[in-house]
Write a protein that holds these residues in place. Structure first.
Motif, PDB file in Angstrom:
ATOM      1  N   ASP A 134      -4.128  -4.648  -0.400  1.00 16.91           N
ATOM      2  CA  ASP A 134      -5.382  -5.032   0.450  1.00 16.91           C
ATOM      3  C   ASP A 134      -5.343  -6.546   0.708  1.00 16.91           C
ATOM      4  O   ASP A 134      -4.889  -7.298   0.121  1.00 16.91           O
ATOM      5  CB  ASP A 134      -6.575  -4.900  -0.329  1.00 16.91           C
ATOM      6  CG  ASP A 134      -7.815  -5.321   0.215  1.00 16.91           C
ATOM      7  OD1 ASP A 134      -8.161  -4.639   1.392  1.00 16.91           O
ATOM      8  OD2 ASP A 134      -8.413  -6.635  -0.150  1.00 16.91           O
ATOM      9  N   GLN A 192     -13.873  -8.413  -5.191  1.00 16.15           N
ATOM     10  CA  GLN A 192     -12.447  -8.812  -5.356  1.00 16.15           C
ATOM     11  C   GLN A 192     -11.939  -9.283  -6.463  1.00 16.15           C
ATOM     12  O   GLN A 192     -10.998  -8.862  -6.880  1.00 16.15           O
ATOM     13  CB  GLN A 192     -11.850  -9.141  -3.803  1.00 16.15           C
ATOM     14  CG  GLN A 192     -12.153  -8.085  -2.691  1.00 16.15           C
ATOM     15  CD  GLN A 192     -11.585  -6.639  -2.939  1.00 16.15           C
ATOM     16  OE1 GLN A 192     -10.999  -6.319  -3.729  1.00 16.15           O
ATOM     17  NE2 GLN A 192     -12.436  -5.862  -1.887  1.00 16.15           N
ATOM     18  N   ARG A 218       0.820  -1.262   0.012  1.00 14.93           N
ATOM     19  CA  ARG A 218       0.076   0.000   0.170  1.00 14.93           C
ATOM     20  C   ARG A 218       0.924   1.132  -0.011  1.00 14.93           C
ATOM     21  O   ARG A 218       0.472   2.263  -0.599  1.00 14.93           O
ATOM     22  CB  ARG A 218      -0.955  -0.185   1.075  1.00 14.93           C
ATOM     23  CG  ARG A 218      -2.303   0.963   0.855  1.00 14.93           C
ATOM     24  CD  ARG A 218      -3.181   0.678   2.131  1.00 14.93           C
ATOM     25  NE  ARG A 218      -2.860   0.738   3.359  1.00 14.93           N
ATOM     26  CZ  ARG A 218      -2.795  -0.236   4.256  1.00 14.93           C
ATOM     27  NH1 ARG A 218      -3.380  -1.325   4.029  1.00 14.93           N
ATOM     28  NH2 ARG A 218      -2.538  -0.004   5.542  1.00 14.93           N
TER      29      ARG A 218
END
Lengths: 123, 123
Positions: free
Chosen positions: B47, B81, A43
């Motif tokens: 994520d 997702q 991230r």
DNA sequence: ATAATAGTTGAACAGTTGTTCAACTATTAA
DNA sequence: TTAATAGTTGAACAACTGTTCAACTATTAT
């Protein structure tokens, strides 16, 4: 943002579950914490401002002002991103008078960048 | 989410700019588009749900229901997702009756994961 | 001391993201 | 045809993220 690994109830109403596959895969999954750490690491690189800052610092040590001019952003915006990069030990800084010079903390960045740049190129 | 590279005015009120450094670094910066693509690629891995799905599929082809049981999430959340992962060609799927089996699209994922897992470990 | 400057910081804001929910499609079975 | 099931989808919602703004600290120069 994550879940522990026991539910197996109420979460899926399917009847065609492949229980053997699930059991086998569960045995091969890494530690939950590792996957969370990986996602967090990714991230950091998932923002183009931070990527641009890291490429800039890869080329040369720079002060906040230099970076803000180079990227066409306010010093504040740059400073906020530098703080994030500093928190995860991707950049370090040295202070000379009131000027703060930032540089890459180690070669990790270059390693990851070149490894992943290939991937991006191929798509 | 990005900026073009000419401002050089009004964005920084500093007087202690290192113009030579800025010019040199500017010459070494990659294409703006490349950096944006890199950031986008990293964001996909940023994520933990997606990371967990990819690790699961790395171990074995699975249907949506299997994944949702394994991860303790609803089929809907998993499906959303999977759509993202499909869009960037990280996973592929085959349909058998009403069951959709997902698997990794190529070895890219494994390459990137192992390259970056080392980095995460070291921190 | 005072003014100016490099940089940092926290609050506020808009934009984005991931999950949930309900409704939907497609396929199978009765 | 009808009912049931695997999976998908869009809207809504809360949580998060990046930038801006204004106020702040620290250092230098007058």
């Amino acid at each position: 943002m994550q879940q522990s690994f026991m539910p197996e109830i109420a979460v899926c109403d399917c009847e065609s579950i492949h229980e053997d596959v699930i059991a086998a895969v569960r045995g091969q999954m890494p530690e939950e914490d590792l996957m969370i750490d990986m996602a967090e690491a990714f991230r950091i690189f998932g923002d183009s401002t931070r990527v641009r800052i890291l490429f800039a610092l890869k080329a040369h040590e720079m002060c906040v002002c230099d970076i803000s001019v180079l990227l066409g952003m306010t010093k504040s915006a740059v400073s906020h991103q530098l703080r994030i990069l500093k928190q995860v030990n991707l950049v370090k800084h040295r202070k000379v008078g009131r000027v703060v010079y930032y540089s890459l903390a180690d070669e990790h960045v270059e390693t990851i960048f070149s490894a992943c740049m290939e991937h991006v190129m191929e798509e």
